[in-house]
Design an enzyme around this catalytic site. Structure first.
Site, PDB file in Angstrom:
ATOM      1  N   CYS A  86       0.828  -1.207   0.000  1.00  0.00           N
ATOM      2  CA  CYS A  86       0.000   0.000   0.000  1.00  0.00           C
ATOM      3  C   CYS A  86       0.869   1.266   0.000  1.00  0.00           C
ATOM      4  CB  CYS A  86      -1.005  -0.060   1.143  1.00  0.00           C
ATOM      5  SG  CYS A  86      -2.500   0.874   0.795  1.00  0.00           S
ATOM      6  N   HIS A 206      -3.745  -5.534   1.505  1.00  0.00           N
ATOM      7  CA  HIS A 206      -3.048  -5.795   2.774  1.00  0.00           C
ATOM      8  C   HIS A 206      -3.111  -7.272   3.173  1.00  0.00           C
ATOM      9  CE1 HIS A 206      -2.259  -1.630   4.046  1.00  0.00           C
ATOM     10  NE2 HIS A 206      -3.361  -1.320   3.387  1.00  0.00           N
ATOM     11  N   GLU A 208      -1.145  -8.841   4.996  1.00  0.00           N
ATOM     12  CA  GLU A 208      -0.712  -8.972   6.394  1.00  0.00           C
ATOM     13  C   GLU A 208      -1.889  -8.973   7.366  1.00  0.00           C
ATOM     14  OE1 GLU A 208      -0.431  -6.310   4.567  1.00  0.00           O
ATOM     15  OE2 GLU A 208      -0.680  -4.474   5.753  1.00  0.00           O
TER      16      GLU A 208
END
Ligand SMILES: N[C@@H](CCC(=O)O)C(=O)O
Length: 233
Positions: A86, A206, A208
């Protein structure tokens, strides 16, 4: 795997990234500051998400000129692995460590929703634990995620198998004109790209945030488990 996470003023996803790396690799990453002018010995540098320098000028533009980027560039030039997620992806394009630019979302509004990504190549450390064509879910949260490059650059990325991920519909079909399949207007629905040596990767979603089974999904684990397999001596 020795990972370092770069923190800029305004970064807000470094803890998510640290948790994902710790959970999948079993090793806590080193937190780095944007003013650092030397790096410890690392296998991977991560530029996480957030709003570095408040996204002033352009998202990632000021972070790209932080002192640590000189070290990141030298690390990448030595063949080191770099992941930009990002805002981190925006910084890598602003620093010209990845081609293209991330422009304002086509709908001119901040997106905060699930995205669905198709893996376009499994021939990299970032994607080796997926198969080409796999579709996974990853949260989106950005205002400037509209990937843009010249037609010649886009052809080069496609020709050199350097498109890592593409936005698709949940069942995997691709419709560049659809806001379901392509939420921010990115050219050719590109969500993530690779450097020429395929050791620098940037993506807007994202992964993660989907690695902990206690949070209900582990769609993002293969990104990190693939890196562990490639980078753990
Ligand atoms: N601040 C950037 C990135 C957001 C993030 O990294 O979550 C944007 O809004 O496009």
């Amino acid at each position: 795997m020795k990972a370092g996470i770069v923190v800029f003023p305004g970064t807000n996803r470094e803890r998510d990234m640290a948790q994902a790396l710790r959970l999948v690799s079993g090793k806590a990453p080193t937190m780095l500051w944007h003013r650092d002018t030397s790096l410890p010995e690392l296998d991977l540098i991560v530029l996480p998400g957030g709003f570095s320098f408040g996204d002033y000028l352009r998202s990632g533009a000021m972070g790209a000129h932080s002192p640590i980027l000189r070290e990141v560039r030298a690390f990448a030039e030595r063949g080191g692995y770099v992941l930009g997620v990002c805002n981190g992806f925006q910084i890598l394009t602003e620093a010209q460590l990845l081609p293209g630019a991330l422009l304002r979302n086509a709908g001119m509004r901040f997106l905060s929703q699930d995205g669905f990504l198709r893996v376009e190549t499994s021939d990299t450390a970032f994607t080796r634990d997926w198969s080409k064509g796999d579709v996974f879910r990853a949260p989106l949260a950005h205002g400037d995620g509209n990937y843009t490059a010249s037609e010649a650059e886009l052809d080069r990325l496609e020709g050199e198998d350097r498109v890592a991920f593409r936005y698709v519909c949940p069942h995997g079909t691709l419709d560049a004109a659809s806001r379901v399949s392509n939420p921010n207007g990115s050219q050719r629905s590109i969500a993530g790209v690779l450097s020429a040596n395929k050791r620098v990767c940037g993506l807007m979603p994202h992964p993660e945030n989907l690695v902990d089974p206690d949070l209900g999904a582990t769609d993002g684990v293969p990104l990190f488990s693939g890196l562990v397999k490639s980078l753990v001596a």
